[in-house]
Design a protein around this motif. Sequence first.
Motif, PDB file in Angstrom:
ATOM      1  N   TYR B  24       0.861  -1.164   0.000  1.00 36.93           N
ATOM      2  CA  TYR B  24       0.000   0.000   0.000  1.00 36.93           C
ATOM      3  C   TYR B  24       0.903   1.220   0.000  1.00 36.93           C
ATOM      4  CZ  TYR B  24      -4.025  -2.914   1.150  1.00 36.93           C
ATOM      5  OH  TYR B  24      -5.011  -3.846   1.117  1.00 36.93           O
ATOM      6  N   HIS B  25       0.779   2.045  -0.992  1.00 35.07           N
ATOM      7  CA  HIS B  25       1.630   3.228  -1.119  1.00 35.07           C
ATOM      8  C   HIS B  25       3.106   2.866  -0.988  1.00 35.07           C
ATOM      9  CE1 HIS B  25      -1.944   5.597  -1.082  1.00 35.07           C
ATOM     10  NE2 HIS B  25      -2.300   5.108   0.069  1.00 35.07           N
ATOM     11  N   GLU B  26       3.510   1.833  -1.704  1.00 37.57           N
ATOM     12  CA  GLU B  26       4.898   1.387  -1.731  1.00 37.57           C
ATOM     13  C   GLU B  26       5.421   0.905  -0.386  1.00 37.57           C
ATOM     14  OE1 GLU B  26       4.061   3.894  -4.044  1.00 37.57           O
ATOM     15  OE2 GLU B  26       4.209   2.227  -5.430  1.00 37.57           O
ATOM     16  N   LYS B  27       4.531   0.712   0.571  1.00 39.40           N
ATOM     17  CA  LYS B  27       4.937   0.080   1.826  1.00 39.40           C
ATOM     18  C   LYS B  27       4.490  -1.370   1.761  1.00 39.40           C
ATOM     19  CE  LYS B  27       5.657   2.956   5.803  1.00 39.40           C
ATOM     20  NZ  LYS B  27       4.827   4.117   6.180  1.00 39.40           N
ATOM     21  N   PRO B  28       5.431  -2.316   1.779  1.00 36.65           N
ATOM     22  CA  PRO B  28       5.024  -3.708   1.610  1.00 36.65           C
ATOM     23  C   PRO B  28       4.205  -4.218   2.787  1.00 36.65           C
ATOM     24  CG  PRO B  28       7.349  -3.565   2.137  1.00 36.65           C
ATOM     25  CD  PRO B  28       6.870  -2.172   1.916  1.00 36.65           C
ATOM     26  N   VAL B  29       3.070  -4.848   2.477  1.00 34.75           N
ATOM     27  CA  VAL B  29       2.237  -5.468   3.501  1.00 34.75           C
ATOM     28  C   VAL B  29       2.489  -6.973   3.472  1.00 34.75           C
ATOM     29  CG1 VAL B  29      -0.098  -5.633   4.376  1.00 34.75           C
ATOM     30  CG2 VAL B  29       0.545  -3.693   2.976  1.00 34.75           C
ATOM     31  N   LEU B  30       2.766  -7.470   2.273  1.00 36.03           N
ATOM     32  CA  LEU B  30       3.178  -8.864   2.115  1.00 36.03           C
ATOM     33  C   LEU B  30       4.445  -8.865   1.265  1.00 36.03           C
ATOM     34  CD1 LEU B  30      -0.256 -10.502   1.223  1.00 36.03           C
ATOM     35  CD2 LEU B  30       0.953 -10.697   3.382  1.00 36.03           C
ATOM     36  N   TRP B  31       5.457  -9.594   1.714  1.00 36.24           N
ATOM     37  CA  TRP B  31       6.754  -9.606   1.024  1.00 36.24           C
ATOM     38  C   TRP B  31       7.003 -11.004   0.474  1.00 36.24           C
ATOM     39  CZ3 TRP B  31       9.690  -6.682  -1.467  1.00 36.24           C
ATOM     40  CH2 TRP B  31      10.311  -5.530  -0.979  1.00 36.24           C
ATOM     41  N   PRO B  48       1.009 -11.705  14.093  1.00 35.34           N
ATOM     42  CA  PRO B  48       0.678 -10.534  14.912  1.00 35.34           C
ATOM     43  C   PRO B  48      -0.161  -9.518  14.138  1.00 35.34           C
ATOM     44  CG  PRO B  48       2.957 -10.451  14.213  1.00 35.34           C
ATOM     45  CD  PRO B  48       2.435 -11.774  13.791  1.00 35.34           C
ATOM     46  N   ASN B  49      -0.620  -8.476  14.835  1.00 38.29           N
ATOM     47  CA  ASN B  49      -1.369  -7.410  14.172  1.00 38.29           C
ATOM     48  C   ASN B  49      -0.505  -6.766  13.094  1.00 38.29           C
ATOM     49  OD1 ASN B  49      -3.699  -7.656  15.680  1.00 38.29           O
ATOM     50  ND2 ASN B  49      -2.923  -6.298  17.282  1.00 38.29           N
ATOM     51  N   GLY B  50      -1.122  -6.446  11.978  1.00 41.56           N
ATOM     52  CA  GLY B  50      -0.381  -5.804  10.899  1.00 41.56           C
ATOM     53  C   GLY B  50       0.502  -6.762  10.127  1.00 41.56           C
ATOM     54  N   ALA B  51       0.250  -8.061  10.296  1.00 44.35           N
ATOM     55  CA  ALA B  51       1.078  -9.045   9.611  1.00 44.35           C
ATOM     56  C   ALA B  51       0.651  -9.237   8.166  1.00 44.35           C
ATOM     57  CB  ALA B  51       1.028 -10.372  10.355  1.00 44.35           C
ATOM     58  N   GLY B  52      -0.494  -8.674   7.800  1.00 42.10           N
ATOM     59  CA  GLY B  52      -0.979  -8.810   6.427  1.00 42.10           C
ATOM     60  C   GLY B  52      -1.943  -9.970   6.243  1.00 42.10           C
TER      61      GLY B  52
END
Lengths: 376, 261, 370
Positions: B24-31, B48-52
């Motif tokens: 999202y906006h060049e911030k990787p949520v899943l790598w 954890p939270n925010g793990a995608g």
Amino acid sequence: MIAFFSDYTVQIVLMGSIILGITAGSLGTFAVLRRQSLLGDAISHATLPGVCLAFMLVQTKNPLPLLIGAALAGWVGTLLIMLITDTTRIKRDSALGIVLSVFFGFGLVLLTIVQKMPTATKAGLDKFLFGNAATLLHSDVMMMLNFSVIIFAFVVMFWKEFKLIVFDADFARSLGINVRAFDILLTTLIVASIVIGLQTVGVVLMSAMLVAPAAAARQWTDRLGHMVLISALFGSISGVLGSVTSSVFLKLPTGPMIVIFLSIFVLISLAFAPNRGLVWDWLRFRKNRKLIQETSMLKNLMLFSEIHTDPFHPHDIAALTAIGRGAIDQTMNEIRQKGWARQFPDKKWALTPKGLEEAKRLTEEFEEQFDVDTSV
Amino acid sequence: MGAAKGKKETIKPAIEITDLTVAYHEKPVLWDVDFEAPQDCMLAIVGPNGAGKSTLIKSIMGLVKPAAGRVLVFGKTYRPESRLIGYVPQRGTVDWDFPTNVLDVVLMGRYGHLGWFKRPTDKDRRLALECLDKVGMTDFINRQISQLSGGQQQRVFLARAFIQDAPIYLMDEPFAGVDATTERSIITLLRELQDRGKTIICVHHDLQTLKEYFDHVLLLNVRALALGKVSDVLTQENLKRTYGGRTAFLAGMTEDEEPRG
Amino acid sequence: MSTHQFEILLLASMTAVTCALPGVFLVLRRVALMSDAISHAILLGIVLAFFWTKNLASPLLIVGAAVMGIVTVALTELIIQTRKLKKDAAIGLVFPFLFSIGVILLNRFTGDIHLDADCVLFGEIAFAPFNRLVIDGVDLGPQSLWTTGAILVLNLVFITLFFKELKLATFDPGLAAALGFMPVALNYGLMSLVSITAVASFESVGSILVVALMIAPPAGAYLLTDRLHWMLAISAGLGIISAVGGYLMAYLLDASIAGSMATFAGIVFLFVFVFAPERGLLARFIVRRWTKWNFASDTLAVHLLNSEMAHAEDTERIVSHMNEHMLWDTQYTSEVIAQSIQDGLIRKTGDKLSLTPLGREKAKESISKK
């Protein structure tokens, strides 16, 4: 009175306000449920420069170009709001405020220019501010009718889709529904329904025509379809009442009068609607409280009698007061009237067989409800 | 069982993800996530939270556009129109004060089958009632949805997914905020589905119940850290890699150490 | 420039600053549209106070307006608390109702006094210099200059005195309450300030354009700074630019001054929206293009690192298969590969890609900071 309603102008005015009320009321339902109540306010203000520009271009009072101009300006305003909120950290409320006031201000600039134009017959553009139902012409009403028929055709056609994207957009996407496209379509329909009300209610108060009937209608039903119908009904009744009073009495602008009637509907609905009304809430609260007091009293009586071998052993009210709370005498009398307890001449209270049964039943019910394991 | 297993290996996996990167906006949520869910498994996505986790579910359905990589459902690129996936979103994402009742919400599961203009038919209604019966909500069909408890709301969501009759179910935290009774009956229902050959993938939070409820697990924290049978994957080492330093609460949940207390 | 013009310009600038200061907090607290609600509703307060005093110059008009502003906020809160309606609907119901009563009373009962619906909507800043404050025969300038000035001072004093509290209550109402800062009282204080400010500006710019001056400059400033005190200062600056530019525009077009000020406030905002460093549309576009490339080579490096760690088959690393793996088109893939080789992140041996030590380091870094 009959003479009044058979008057041609009056009939036009009535027709116009009914069409407006039905359309704005129905589309307003979606706006309110999508929490876009204030978007309507921004859009309606944003239409003003569109009206003025269209007039400057075509130089006639023919309403069609004016309304198309209004719709375009409203639409541009909506897109700008989306653009600002999507690309910056500015929140929705600020974006709405900026578009609302800046567009309106620009409209004002254009309005003052129009009024100074030599060809302008004052243009009657003023009526777009607060609305004037009395100046509606037959052609205006026909055009409103056309607009609203188109709007309703879309609503009927995509009813399911609209319902689903408003209620659960993620799920809609998972079904393959193009949420973005329907979102834009629905917003466009809301813009269109605002536009058809501009001549009658005016840009300043048009948003109330969307929000108020829907807010009132929500109180009376739990079904979307019914909400749309009731909202349309409230909208058209208020529209008619407002238009008629402003046509009959001098110096009463139509828009504000309609808003007053709408607000009365909202007030009544908030207070008295069955199930969701505040009066209803209050009665339910009282009834619940009474029931809780009664049952806890009953259980206390049973608890006390468990100390004795005789479940019907009489107890002093002071002992009950010690663990109970609230209006104890009144509660005891209620229990007696239900035949659950009796009072002896020495003022002591005891359970009746019926009361004991009830107390046992309540205890079981309680345990079941809260999943208490009684087997241990 | 052994024979069935042997046969299964030749079958295409229900879901196959290769090198999936979502940002999202060049911030990787899943790598660069690689992930495979075999058919008729019951798989938990844990992290954890925010793990995608939710993003992964959404990318399986094609609701999120990946920056790189590929998702295959039964060996093909997935399009929602093919109706292979029933989806249960997080309960908190909808407005429960929306004017609609239980039956109506379940019928929404049929909207994908209906064209424009078309209203649900008696057959759809019958199906909806069947599904509501399965989740034990028959007594509530006309109830306005805001008057339901959290557990009841989740049951309605499940019924709406069941009516889709899809081979794969994706569920985003189906046990969040539901009572113990509902949790037990949901898991029974999911087992039944699994027995009928459906694949079930849930975002799950509770490591305590992981072993009891699921047979496969994906440990996710932006990257896929471990995937496989719960008994193989649920090690102290893997959990530490997933949750970082905060592993004090993980004690006693894994295979490779003695439970304490 | 005549004295007349100078006075109008001064008044316009002062009004803009007076509006921008409380506006900053409205924007940050996400209640920007309360300014719209309040500025409409206060009309009823003014009309009622006028019925009471029969004097358009009476300070009681300001009191009446301020009270009505508070009533608006309280009524809205009351409706929200019934939980029957959402916040936006509550706001959208309360102010049209109060405003409508105001407009109707105005139309029906105030005959030929200098207060009509047009003036309510648009204000008449051009006439402001005619109403002069004269004490003992000494002309002290336009009266509205003095009222606006007084309210500007009031705003400054309030914000200076409660700066710390306002800041905390805006960013963390929960903590503010826990520390005993009474965020509710502060909120009502702020809303009173908004009401009073709206009254003062009402006469000059009207009820709707007040919103432009309260919201547009702070929203622009929000894109230019992260510090609260700077945001206040920049908002005031943008407000003055809007006022001066608007006046000039009105002069050139021979159009409504208030309308031009609002339009110019919009133009100023649009300019900031597009050109702001870091947060502007243009800056973001450039940064995004850059990060997109950067991100693509990161993605490639991470993919190679993963396949290294998993000891995956060589097909994972073969150039001709790369586009299949990443699901990129061939053209894009070869551009990314070329760029990465040039940056020294990967090297190509035959048909096979592998990470350089630098590339491995970078990929590991990307993973660890997720």
